[in-house]
Enzyme design. Sequence first.
Site, PDB file in Angstrom:
ATOM      1  CG  HIS A  26      -1.919  -0.992   1.358  1.00  0.00           C
ATOM      2  ND1 HIS A  26      -1.624  -2.312   1.561  1.00  0.00           N
ATOM      3  CD2 HIS A  26      -3.268  -0.907   1.293  1.00  0.00           C
ATOM      4  CE1 HIS A  26      -2.749  -3.006   1.619  1.00  0.00           C
ATOM      5  NE2 HIS A  26      -3.764  -2.186   1.463  1.00  0.00           N
ATOM      6  CG  ASP A 232      -9.964  -9.963   6.630  1.00  0.00           C
ATOM      7  OD1 ASP A 232      -9.687 -11.149   6.424  1.00  0.00           O
ATOM      8  OD2 ASP A 232      -9.617  -9.037   5.869  1.00  0.00           O
ATOM      9  CG  ASP A 264      -4.150  -9.238   2.972  1.00  0.00           C
ATOM     10  OD1 ASP A 264      -3.658  -8.961   4.086  1.00  0.00           O
ATOM     11  OD2 ASP A 264      -5.087  -8.603   2.487  1.00  0.00           O
TER      12      ASP A 264
END
Length: 361
Positions: A26, A232, A264
């Site tokens: 990111h 998550d 991830d």
Amino acid sequence: MESAKRRLCAAFEFFTKLGVKYYTFHDRDMAPEGSTLKESNMNLDEITDLALQLQKQTGVKVLWVTCNLFAHPRYMNGAATNPDCHVLAYAGAQLKKGLDIAKKLGAENFVFWGGREGFLSMHNTDVSAELKHMANFFKMAVKYKEKIGLKCQFLIEPKPKEPCRHQYDYDAMSVIGFLKHFGLENHFKLNIEPNHTTLAGHSYEHDVVMASVFGMLGSVDANTGSPDLGWDTDQFPMDIRNTTMVMKTVIEQGGLQPGGLNFDAKVRRESTDLEDLFIAHIGAMDTFARGLRNAVRIIEDGIITDKLKERYSSFSHGLGQKVEDGSATLEDMEDYIQQNGEPNVTSGKQEKYESIFNHYI
């Protein structure tokens, strides 16, 4: 900034010790956000100069870049779907820089994840307007990508909820429907994160398969979650059954290029030894490697494929062939039943298929 530089150097040391070919990031992971957009961009320029140098030294490439358009308080009501155009403009300016950085570093993909693109309540939300604005935001991205000559694949990553109560990119089918509705299906594919898939109430491999069937599977954000929890958890994927199903789909569609597999995932808070970071990555890579080998054996042996072909064999001739090629009519259906009567009940043999699959695990 000094901490960011040290972290980046440590990251590349880690990449090279693992022997991986690609990394992802990111924009706000790479460089800290400044007090203004100009300062943030300057920070990103400085850090990505170092990243480019490290890429050249190590040969490690960028699989994908994405912009963090969800963490800052300005985005609490969305980025591309924010009811305030001023916020949408900030998101667009941040995205513009992200695309510039993607070109600078030779990224092969660019990911859009809309963590705040959704709603908490219908009472204060104009859903139609927000979806239109998000589509136009994506169209701006496509135009700018073409303008600067960025050669990469655009990816959207579905997730049903968290941090929003409901996210517009709920699952693979929701995203595919959105893209087709707004004429964007030729410019985007999907980056599937299986933990997000299970949050949507589907099986681990569901969105990988559904995206692939529509020719929209572009990459896999490989992780897993705890289905008994409602959030998550971003765990490293260690279930060989799951990775076998994913890699079988990847093989059947001819690969993921220019996408790939990235983690991830995070080690658990209780995994506190430095070696745990290596063990997690290596173990998960081995899990996908074993899944790949299993998938190859399944496909080469052809047992499941042959049984599927037999199960759908009625569509290879006669009326079934007309249904297959789209030429059948309801009158044809009626005539066939008048001549052939009630169909036989045929067993689905689910347990047999599952037993055959288990043989390869």
